[in-house]
Each structure stands twice: as C-alpha cells, then as structure tokens.
Design a protein around this motif. Structure first.
Motif, PDB file in Angstrom:
ATOM      1  N   CYS A  88       0.585  -1.061   0.413  1.00 59.01           N
ATOM      2  CA  CYS A  88       0.138  -0.196  -0.188  1.00 59.01           C
ATOM      3  C   CYS A  88       0.897   1.106  -0.255  1.00 59.01           C
ATOM      4  O   CYS A  88       0.807   1.951  -0.146  1.00 59.01           O
ATOM      5  N   LEU A  89       1.696   1.035   0.089  1.00 59.15           N
ATOM      6  CA  LEU A  89       2.969   2.169   0.484  1.00 59.15           C
ATOM      7  C   LEU A  89       3.674   2.912  -1.253  1.00 59.15           C
ATOM      8  O   LEU A  89       3.574   2.342  -1.912  1.00 59.15           O
ATOM      9  N   ASP A  90       3.658   4.093  -0.671  1.00 56.91           N
ATOM     10  CA  ASP A  90       4.178   4.648  -2.537  1.00 56.91           C
ATOM     11  C   ASP A  90       5.328   4.783  -2.430  1.00 56.91           C
ATOM     12  O   ASP A  90       6.071   4.256  -1.702  1.00 56.91           O
ATOM     13  N   LYS A  91       5.578   5.118  -3.599  1.00 56.70           N
ATOM     14  CA  LYS A  91       7.404   5.290  -4.506  1.00 56.70           C
ATOM     15  C   LYS A  91       8.018   5.664  -3.303  1.00 56.70           C
ATOM     16  O   LYS A  91       9.705   5.056  -3.466  1.00 56.70           O
ATOM     17  N   SER A  92       8.258   5.902  -2.390  1.00 53.67           N
ATOM     18  CA  SER A  92       8.719   7.021  -1.690  1.00 53.67           C
ATOM     19  C   SER A  92       9.371   5.418  -0.678  1.00 53.67           C
ATOM     20  O   SER A  92      10.621   5.841  -0.618  1.00 53.67           O
ATOM     21  N   TRP A  93       9.019   5.140  -0.594  1.00 56.30           N
ATOM     22  CA  TRP A  93       9.228   3.704   0.494  1.00 56.30           C
ATOM     23  C   TRP A  93       9.115   2.206  -0.025  1.00 56.30           C
ATOM     24  O   TRP A  93       9.905   1.804   0.179  1.00 56.30           O
ATOM     25  N   GLN A  94       9.729   2.643  -1.223  1.00 57.59           N
ATOM     26  CA  GLN A  94      10.434   1.339  -2.411  1.00 57.59           C
ATOM     27  C   GLN A  94      11.527   1.127  -2.345  1.00 57.59           C
ATOM     28  O   GLN A  94      11.811  -0.769  -1.723  1.00 57.59           O
ATOM     29  N   PRO A  95      12.589   1.590  -1.568  1.00 62.23           N
ATOM     30  CA  PRO A  95      13.831   0.850  -1.108  1.00 62.23           C
ATOM     31  C   PRO A  95      13.965  -0.245   0.330  1.00 62.23           C
ATOM     32  O   PRO A  95      14.053  -0.683   0.535  1.00 62.23           O
ATOM     33  N   LYS A  96      12.667   0.925   1.045  1.00 61.81           N
ATOM     34  CA  LYS A  96      12.415  -0.033   2.690  1.00 61.81           C
ATOM     35  C   LYS A  96      11.467  -1.475   2.473  1.00 61.81           C
ATOM     36  O   LYS A  96      11.752  -2.269   3.217  1.00 61.81           O
ATOM     37  N   VAL A  97      11.076  -1.243   1.470  1.00 59.01           N
ATOM     38  CA  VAL A  97       9.751  -2.311   0.971  1.00 59.01           C
ATOM     39  C   VAL A  97      10.415  -3.429   0.662  1.00 59.01           C
ATOM     40  O   VAL A  97      10.662  -4.734   1.197  1.00 59.01           O
ATOM     41  N   THR A  98      11.665  -3.296  -0.186  1.00 60.36           N
ATOM     42  CA  THR A  98      12.563  -4.225  -1.007  1.00 60.36           C
ATOM     43  C   THR A  98      12.996  -4.761   0.268  1.00 60.36           C
ATOM     44  O   THR A  98      13.394  -5.824  -0.041  1.00 60.36           O
ATOM     45  N   ALA A  99      13.611  -3.767   0.865  1.00 62.78           N
ATOM     46  CA  ALA A  99      14.998  -3.926   1.751  1.00 62.78           C
ATOM     47  C   ALA A  99      14.043  -5.260   3.126  1.00 62.78           C
ATOM     48  O   ALA A  99      14.175  -6.424   3.366  1.00 62.78           O
ATOM     49  N   ILE A 100      12.653  -4.714   3.446  1.00 62.29           N
ATOM     50  CA  ILE A 100      11.511  -6.071   4.267  1.00 62.29           C
ATOM     51  C   ILE A 100      11.708  -7.257   3.735  1.00 62.29           C
ATOM     52  O   ILE A 100      11.594  -8.180   3.898  1.00 62.29           O
ATOM     53  N   PHE A 101      11.158  -6.661   2.124  1.00 62.60           N
ATOM     54  CA  PHE A 101      11.246  -8.395   1.241  1.00 62.60           C
ATOM     55  C   PHE A 101      11.887  -9.594   1.365  1.00 62.60           C
ATOM     56  O   PHE A 101      11.868 -10.711   1.470  1.00 62.60           O
ATOM     57  N   GLU A 102      12.931  -8.540   1.567  1.00 60.02           N
ATOM     58  CA  GLU A 102      14.175  -9.630   1.512  1.00 60.02           C
ATOM     59  C   GLU A 102      15.248 -10.392   2.665  1.00 60.02           C
ATOM     60  O   GLU A 102      15.285 -10.761   2.629  1.00 60.02           O
ATOM     61  N   SER A 103      15.141  -9.772   3.973  1.00 58.25           N
ATOM     62  CA  SER A 103      15.626  -9.397   5.109  1.00 58.25           C
ATOM     63  C   SER A 103      14.292 -10.085   5.486  1.00 58.25           C
ATOM     64  O   SER A 103      14.954 -11.045   7.270  1.00 58.25           O
ATOM     65  N   LYS A 104      13.924 -10.060   5.793  1.00 56.46           N
ATOM     66  CA  LYS A 104      12.333 -10.313   6.903  1.00 56.46           C
ATOM     67  C   LYS A 104      11.509 -11.804   6.969  1.00 56.46           C
ATOM     68  O   LYS A 104      10.848 -11.713   5.648  1.00 56.46           O
ATOM     69  N   ASP A 121      12.375   3.711  10.300  1.00 57.63           N
ATOM     70  CA  ASP A 121      13.160   4.399   8.653  1.00 57.63           C
ATOM     71  C   ASP A 121      12.909   6.179   8.605  1.00 57.63           C
ATOM     72  O   ASP A 121      13.698   6.226   8.175  1.00 57.63           O
ATOM     73  N   LYS A 122      11.730   5.851   8.723  1.00 59.60           N
ATOM     74  CA  LYS A 122      11.378   7.807   8.336  1.00 59.60           C
ATOM     75  C   LYS A 122      11.614   8.677   9.409  1.00 59.60           C
ATOM     76  O   LYS A 122      12.349   9.384   8.732  1.00 59.60           O
ATOM     77  N   LEU A 123      12.209   7.951  10.314  1.00 62.70           N
ATOM     78  CA  LEU A 123      12.350   9.194  11.640  1.00 62.70           C
ATOM     79  C   LEU A 123      13.951   9.184  10.792  1.00 62.70           C
ATOM     80  O   LEU A 123      14.693  10.492  10.699  1.00 62.70           O
ATOM     81  N   GLU A 124      14.926   8.069  10.124  1.00 65.85           N
ATOM     82  CA  GLU A 124      16.419   7.812   9.994  1.00 65.85           C
ATOM     83  C   GLU A 124      16.205   8.945   9.170  1.00 65.85           C
ATOM     84  O   GLU A 124      16.987  10.057   8.876  1.00 65.85           O
TER      85      GLU A 124
END
Length: 151
Positions: A88-104, A121-124
């Motif tokens: 559901c997240l917009d494009k700006s979240w794509q790097p984090k989404v990919t990282a979560i799919f690959e690592s969690k 992640d947003k705070l960082e």
C-alpha cells in the motif's frame, strides 16, 4: 439510549417494533452487517497510502479496517497483513519495502513491529535530510565568505 433514540422508539406499539427500530439503528440486521462487511473487505483490498499521509496515519486507518473485519469474524495471517501494508505504500517507500521483503520473515513479523520499522526508517531519513540540508547551508555560507574576501 440517548434522547433522540428514546423518542424514536417511545411511540412504538410493541417491544418487537422497538427492537426492530433499534436493530436497524445499530446496524444489527443481517443485510446491513453483510453490506458493511463487504464494504470493509473492499476497503482492505483497495487500501493505499494517501498523498501526504504519515506512516502513523496509515497504521491508524489500516488497524481500524482490520479490527472491524476481525469483529465480523475475518481471520488474517500475519504474512497477508504485512504484504498488504508493504504494497500500500507509495513510491518513496520502495527501497525500504524491498529491504523488508528480502530480509524479514513476514510470517513471524507482527504488524506493530512492521509499522515500528517503517516509522524508524522515516525518522532516520528525516535526520539524514536535515543533516544534508544543514551541510548545504553551511557550504553556501562558506562560499559567500570566499566571494567577499576575493572581491
């Protein structure tokens, strides 16, 4: 029962008539429940992050929909909920989404933990952006000082 509800049933001729009015008022009829459940299912399936929405806002809306569906007897697997959140997240979240799919492992990660990781992640990212902005500001001041010394 508030005064409006009381006046709505006070003129009824029987308890059955009162019950029928209250049942419709509080969405307790089978047809209303079914329609509400189907609307929530559609809202869940079409769920998307809205423009300008924070991750906390997304979490509130998503949790509200899921909790209402659970009240209707819908059962969710953790993985299904997590995948729906990430999709559901917009494009700006794509790097984090990919990282979560690959690592969690999305079957064991709770939705609360997932939203926590997204907020972290947003705070960082905000801190990095603030630092970058500050560095650019300092650099532009330094460049102006160099220009004044030469001129």
């Amino acid at each position: 029962m508030n005064s409006d509800e009381f006046f709505g049933v006070s003129e009824c001729a029987s308890e059955k008539e009162m019950w029928d009015i209250l049942e419709v008022t509080y969405e307790a009829t089978t047809d209303v429940k079914r329609a509400r459940k189907h609307a929530l299912i559609q809202e869940y399936e079409m769920f998307r992050m809205l423009k300008g929405e924070t991750i906390s806002d997304v979490q509130k809306r998503f949790t509200h929909i899921v909790n209402n569906l659970i009240n209707f007897g819908k059962i969710f697997e953790r993985e299904e909920l997590n995948i729906n959140i990430l999709k559901c997240l917009d494009k700006s979240w794509q790097p984090k989404v990919t990282a979560i799919f690959e690592s969690k492992d999305l079957t064991t990660l709770t939705t609360t933990s997932l939203f926590g990781k997204l907020r972290e992640d947003k705070l960082e990212m905000n801190q990095l952006n603030d630092q970058e902005h500050e560095e650019k500001h300092v650099m532009s001041i330094d460049l102006r000082d160099v220009g004044h010394k030469d001129g």
